[in-house]
Design a protein around this motif. Structure first.
Motif, mmCIF file in Angstrom:
data_model
loop_
_atom_site.group_PDB
_atom_site.id
_atom_site.type_symbol
_atom_site.label_atom_id
_atom_site.label_comp_id
_atom_site.label_asym_id
_atom_site.label_seq_id
_atom_site.Cartn_x
_atom_site.Cartn_y
_atom_site.Cartn_z
ATOM 1 N N ARG A 172 0.829 -1.199 0.000
ATOM 2 C CA ARG A 172 0.000 0.000 0.000
ATOM 3 C C ARG A 172 0.868 1.256 0.000
ATOM 4 N NH1 ARG A 172 -5.220 1.374 1.103
ATOM 5 N NH2 ARG A 172 -5.562 3.476 1.925
ATOM 6 N N HIS A 219 2.252 1.779 -3.389
ATOM 7 C CA HIS A 219 1.178 2.207 -4.276
ATOM 8 C C HIS A 219 0.919 3.712 -4.111
ATOM 9 C CE1 HIS A 219 -3.184 1.296 -5.836
ATOM 10 N NE2 HIS A 219 -2.499 2.072 -6.653
ATOM 11 N N LEU A 255 -9.077 3.403 -3.474
ATOM 12 C CA LEU A 255 -8.344 3.329 -2.207
ATOM 13 C C LEU A 255 -9.107 4.005 -1.084
ATOM 14 C CD1 LEU A 255 -4.629 3.991 -3.214
ATOM 15 C CD2 LEU A 255 -5.586 1.882 -2.290
ATOM 16 N N SER A 284 -4.128 8.847 1.616
ATOM 17 C CA SER A 284 -4.800 8.649 0.329
ATOM 18 C C SER A 284 -5.851 9.730 0.097
ATOM 19 C CB SER A 284 -5.429 7.253 0.259
ATOM 20 O OG SER A 284 -6.355 7.043 1.308
#
Length: 255
Positions: free
Chosen positions: A167, A170, A193, A203
């Motif tokens: 994560r 990402h 997300l 995010s």
């Protein structure tokens, strides 16, 4: 002959192994779990007690000290090249435990770490495009859930840790896309997300930046107001510094 030469192991998905491109049989899932513990602690001596705790937890088999040598024997038969004895095996037996000594073996988790580190160097040197490519390659090494199907507390803990590392990589890639002005591309991924974890402020901050880059300032501000209300009503806290900083920048129209 180099120990472990041409041997490749994967744990970022189902545990698998190849030698010279041919996939190797790894036996039952608990045998695979023993391999995972040893491989992810490459070079370190793991005691028999540690292996039993890692794979069986609070319910070790009554014949645990007999089961482990059986599993190690099965792994050696699969992983070692023909003619290699226990003293030169990929898995070495030492006093009280075992050590994964595959000096020439390639682990996908090591490849992942190397690509993430390379990406961070590229980002620091002013090459977000190169960093984004390296991070995409790193995330692409995952073939599903890490250590998929393996039992035991060690696999559970490592699975969560590896998922968090994926994560993070990402999100770092999405940050690079924003630096490159690829707002729409990043926004599609950020929508998924933030829907999966509506409390993750990193995010959410990236999503606000992507919306602003797409000239959707009002929507970016709505994201902030929604999360502020949710944090206040459900957790009794205010947004963190990162989210507040992005909110202020959007208000100022600060590119």
């Amino acid at each position: 002959m180099e120990v472990g030469a041409r041997l490749r192991l994967a744990v970022l998905g189902p545990v698998r192994a190849w030698r010279d491109g041919a996939q190797l049989p790894l036996g039952p899932v608990r045998q695979q779990a023993v391999l995972a513990v040893l491989a992810l602690r490459q070079g370190l001596l793991v005691s028999r007690e540690q292996l039993l705790d890692a794979v069986w937890g609070d319910e070790p088999p009554s014949t645990g000290h007999k089961v482990l040598p059986t599993y190690v024997y099965g792994l050696r038969r699969s992983l070692d090249e023909a003619g290699v004895g226990p003293a030169a095996s990929v898995i070495r037996g030492e006093r009280g435990g075992y050590r994964f000594a595959g000096d020439g073996a390639r682990l996908d988790v090591a490849d992942f770490a190397a690509r993430v580190e390379s990406a961070r160097r590229a980002r620091a040197s002013g090459d977000p495009a190169g960093a984004a490519g390296q991070l995409a390659d790193a995330v692409g090494l995952f073939g599903g859930e890490p250590l998929a199907g393996l039992p035991g507390p060690y696999a559970l803990t490592e699975r969560q840790r590896l998922l968090q590392r994926r994560r993070t990589a990402h999100l770092e890639r999405l940050d690079c896309l924003l630096l490159l002005g690829r707002f729409t591309e990043a926004l599609d991924e950020l929508a998924a997300l933030t829907a999966a974890d509506p409390y993750d402020e990193t995010s959410l901050a990236l999503r606000m930046r992507a919306l602003y880059g797409c000239e959707r300032q009002a929507e970016a501000l709505t994201v902030y107001e929604d999360v502020r209300a949710r944090l206040r009503d459900e957790l009794g806290v205010q947004p963190g510094e990162e989210l507040r900083r992005v909110h202020e920048a959007v208000l100022r129209q600060d590119d």
